[in-house]
Design a protein around this motif. Sequence first.
Motif, PDB file in Angstrom:
ATOM      1  N   THR A   1       0.840  -1.192   0.000  1.00  0.00           N
ATOM      2  CA  THR A   1       0.000   0.000   0.000  1.00  0.00           C
ATOM      3  C   THR A   1       0.877   1.244   0.000  1.00  0.00           C
ATOM      4  O   THR A   1       2.066   1.198   0.347  1.00  0.00           O
TER       5      THR A   1
ATOM      6  N   SER B   1       0.609   3.476   2.105  1.00  0.00           N
ATOM      7  CA  SER B   1       0.968   3.642   3.513  1.00  0.00           C
ATOM      8  C   SER B   1       2.274   2.921   3.835  1.00  0.00           C
ATOM      9  O   SER B   1       3.118   3.446   4.571  1.00  0.00           O
TER      10      SER B   1
ATOM     11  N   LEU C   1      -2.042  14.974   1.288  1.00  0.00           N
ATOM     12  CA  LEU C   1      -2.859  13.831   0.869  1.00  0.00           C
ATOM     13  C   LEU C   1      -4.263  14.305   0.529  1.00  0.00           C
ATOM     14  O   LEU C   1      -4.974  14.828   1.393  1.00  0.00           O
TER      15      LEU C   1
ATOM     16  N   GLU D   1      -7.732  10.370   2.248  1.00  0.00           N
ATOM     17  CA  GLU D   1      -7.102   9.382   3.127  1.00  0.00           C
ATOM     18  C   GLU D   1      -7.240   7.955   2.607  1.00  0.00           C
ATOM     19  O   GLU D   1      -6.444   7.080   2.962  1.00  0.00           O
TER      20      GLU D   1
ATOM     21  N   LEU E   1      -4.215   6.168   1.089  1.00  0.00           N
ATOM     22  CA  LEU E   1      -3.215   5.451   1.895  1.00  0.00           C
ATOM     23  C   LEU E   1      -3.270   3.954   1.619  1.00  0.00           C
ATOM     24  O   LEU E   1      -2.279   3.237   1.796  1.00  0.00           O
ATOM     25  N   GLU E   2      -4.444   3.458   1.192  1.00  0.00           N
ATOM     26  CA  GLU E   2      -4.611   2.034   0.917  1.00  0.00           C
ATOM     27  C   GLU E   2      -4.446   1.698  -0.559  1.00  0.00           C
ATOM     28  O   GLU E   2      -4.660   0.546  -0.964  1.00  0.00           O
TER      29      GLU E   2
END
Length: 272
Positions: free
Chosen positions: A116, A118, A145, A148, A151-152
Amino acid sequence: MWLRTGWKLHKALRRYQNDRDLDAFLRTDWGKDPLLDLFFADMEERLHGEEITKLRQKQAEYLALQNQINPHFLYNALEAIRTDALLADCEDIAETTEALATFFRYTISNVKEYVTFSDELDNTENYFTIQRCRFGDKISMELELENEKLLEARMPKLILQPLVENAVSHGLEGKLGPGTVRIVVENSDQTLFLRVRDDGIGMPDERVEQLNRQFAEGTEAVVGQQKGGIALRNVNSRIRLMFGEDYGLHIFSAAGIGTECCVTLPLLLQEE
């Protein structure tokens, strides 16, 4: 005519059995039989294309792995150093050592796997922690960003950190005074955009044009090329091999102002 052609084909096959020279066999002049000439020319082109693709895939994997350090004793030793630093109440040394050990663990695992954003961001933050041990407060990193959920977003491993490393090494290191790396993450319906910006020394127009031309052509870095941009070409080559020519890197830069490297990837969210 067919008897002569058949005899010539038989002779060429016997010669190939003896010397295994496929190139010579495919390039045999078939004289008055253009169909055979066309057939073997097409075979040569197809085989050569497949061979180039395989070589590029192998080279891309090698380039992604060539700077990795994989002995397990290395991060075991780092963990021992971190423990000693904590016992000696040297928290800065312990933090840097932990970041270095985590960075190595991430880097040595399967480079082919998807991660990911992240995960990539965590690895990049560990890299930056290590660099701050050298540069102190001269360098900083910021994240912008858009959503959010990004992030995945899934992507190949080791995409973000080489871009940040390039920004530090070629943008900020030679700058007088403090500098910042900003990571900007955006998306459209089907595309993920990663932008790594620095306010460093920038690049001349000729160098920017050269890099963008190499990115567009899918040129890989080879031994003997100048160092600047090798990590970027490696990342670009891997992305193009995995997702096609519509994706990859593009550079924007102005001397004395800074540089932005924009990465385009297909938008792959976890649920997909």
